[in-house]
Each structure stands twice: as structure tokens, then as C-alpha cells.
Design an enzyme around this catalytic site. Structure first.
Site, short mmCIF file in Angstrom:
data_model
loop_
_atom_site.label_atom_id
_atom_site.label_comp_id
_atom_site.label_asym_id
_atom_site.label_seq_id
_atom_site.Cartn_x
_atom_site.Cartn_y
_atom_site.Cartn_z
CE LYS A 1 -10.77 3.21 7.36
NZ LYS A 1 -11.16 2.11 6.81
CG ASP B 1 -8.28 0.24 9.84
OD1 ASP B 1 -9.04 0.87 10.74
OD2 ASP B 1 -8.62 -0.60 9.04
N GLY C 1 0.77 -1.31 0.00
CA GLY C 1 0.09 -0.17 -0.09
C GLY C 1 0.75 1.33 0.21
C1 PRP Z 1 -2.85 -2.02 5.36
C2 PRP Z 1 -1.94 -0.78 5.47
C3 PRP Z 1 -1.23 -0.90 6.86
C4 PRP Z 1 -2.19 -1.57 7.66
C5 PRP Z 1 -3.03 -0.89 8.36
O1 PRP Z 1 -2.02 -2.98 4.59
O2 PRP Z 1 -0.98 -0.39 4.33
O3 PRP Z 1 -0.08 -1.67 6.35
O4 PRP Z 1 -3.22 -2.24 6.53
O5 PRP Z 1 -4.02 -1.46 9.21
P1 PRP Z 1 -3.81 -1.44 10.71
O6 PRP Z 1 -3.52 -0.22 11.35
O7 PRP Z 1 -5.34 -1.96 11.05
O8 PRP Z 1 -2.91 -2.68 11.22
P2 PRP Z 1 -2.52 -4.59 4.35
O9 PRP Z 1 -2.09 -5.46 5.43
O10 PRP Z 1 -3.73 -4.32 3.70
O11 PRP Z 1 -1.56 -4.78 3.16
P3 PRP Z 1 -1.19 -4.02 1.81
O12 PRP Z 1 -0.75 -3.03 2.26
O13 PRP Z 1 -0.48 -4.89 1.04
O14 PRP Z 1 -2.45 -3.68 0.97
#
Ligand code: PRP
Length: 180
Positions: free
Chosen positions: A129, A101, A42
Site C-alpha cells: 500500500k 502499509d 497476517g
Molecule cells: C499488519 C501487517 C504488517 C503491518 C503493516 O500487521 O501484517 O505487519 O500491519 O503495517 P505498517 O506498514 O503500517 O507498519 P498487524 O500489526 O495488523 O498484525 P497482524 O498481522 O497480526 O494482523
């Protein structure tokens, strides 16, 4: 695109804010080298745009942390699927994320990276968020505060797609909810 219910942050607003963040970081670090650590996947789009606006010397490294796979809710399970290639000992590190998040991913990462003895460790996230937090995180640079909705685009995926879309949108519920 048909999947778009509404655009939450336009391409222009993202680019303006990313430039401001780059300028703020440059002002804070001056000529001090910064080790930018991008959290894949991301954070990639954000890293590329952000780095263009940082005038301090920067290096990149990448880390992959799996928090909740293809689901839309965090499981709280965090593991490193790709580690850094270089040592961060004695370096000024900024973690670059697309979104915070629950905070579970960053909470784990902060502990992990602190133990590698960087000179300093800060966080830069495009989206925050805050309403969904499970653990408190002190965030140094924030692009936008966002509501607790399913957000896609500019790094954020829906079943791995749409990361390349240059704006952030809420998808139509019929695309991801079985009850609609
Ligand atoms: C997403 C984002 C953060 C994490 C945040 O990554 O990039 O790393 O989730 O969420 P949290 O605060 O609830 O822990 P994801 O695991 O979806 O992987 P990606 O970046 O490869 O989509």
C-alpha cells in the site's frame, strides 16, 4: 458473505501471483538455503502458499510484532511480542509479510534483523500500500500494489476474524464505521 462490499483480489489471482513469486525467489536463490521469516499473524497464509512454490531449500521461523492492535490505523508503536527461535546469523533471510502499509513495522524489523548479521535480508510482501508510506522501504518481491482502503482476507483481519478467507475484500462501511 454479507460483509463483503467488493472483492479486490480474487483467490485465483492471488494463487497465480503467489506461484510467480515463488518461482522468482527460486530462480534468484537456486540451491542456496533460505530462512523464511513469517511475520504473524497476517503473513501465515501467504507463507504457507508461497513456500509450496519455492524449490530452493527453506526453513521457517516466526516473529510477532505488534503495530496497531485492533485499530485500522497505524499508531507507529512497534514492539516484538514473539521473537525468532533460531539465529539468522550468516543466513539468507526473506521476511514474509501480508501487507506493507506505513512501513513502520518493516522499518523497525529491518533494523532489528540487520543487527543479527544475516548473510542477506530481503522482503517479500503480498500487498504493497505504497500511498500510505511514512518511511521509505526497498521491497524486493511484491505481489500486488493496492489502494489505500481497508482490506480484509487472506491473512488480513477485521477484529481478528476473516484471516482465513481465500480472497481480499473491502468490507461494507456499516461493519466498521460508526458514522455510517
Ligand atoms: C499488519 C501487517 C504488517 C503491518 C503493516 O500487521 O501484517 O505487519 O500491519 O503495517 P505498517 O506498514 O503500517 O507498519 P498487524 O500489526 O495488523 O498484525 P497482524 O498481522 O497480526 O494482523
Amino acid at each position: 458473505m454479507d460483509i463483503v462490499e467488493r472483492i479486490i483480489i480474487s483467490e485465483e489471482d492471488i494463487q497465480t501471483r503467489v506461484q510467480e513469486l515463488g518461482q522468482a525467489i527460486s530462480a534468484d536463490y537456486g540451491d542456496e538455503p533460505i530462512a523464511l521469516i513469517c511475520i504473524l499473524k497476517g503473513g501465515l497464509m501467504f507463507l504457507c502458499d508461497l513456500a509450496k512454490h519455492i524449490t530452493s531449500p527453506v526453513t521457517y521461523d516466526f516473529m510477532s510484532v505488534s503495530s496497531y492492535g485492533d485499530a485500522t490505523e497505524s499508531s507507529g508503536v512497534v514492539r516484538i511480542t514473539k521473537d525468532l527461535e533460531e539465529s539468522i546469523e550468516g543466513k539468507h533471510v526473506i521476511i514474509v509479510e501480508d501487507i506493507i502499509d506505513t512501513g513502520l513495522t518493516l522499518s523497525y524489523l529491518l533494523n532489528n534483523l540487520h543487527s543479527r548479521n544475516p548473510a542477506s535480508l530481503r522482503i517479500c510482501t503480498l500487498l504493497n500500500k505504497v500511498s500510505n508510506r511514512k518511511v521509505e522501504i526497498a521491497v524486493d518481491y511484491i505481489g500486488f500494489e493496492v489502494p489505500n482502503e481497508f482490506l480484509v482476507g487472506y491473512g488480513l483481519d477485521f477484529r481478528q476474524f476473516y484471516r482465513n478467507i481465500p480472497y481480499i475484500f473491502v468490507p461494507k462501511p456499516e461493519y466498521y464505521r460508526e458514522d455510517v
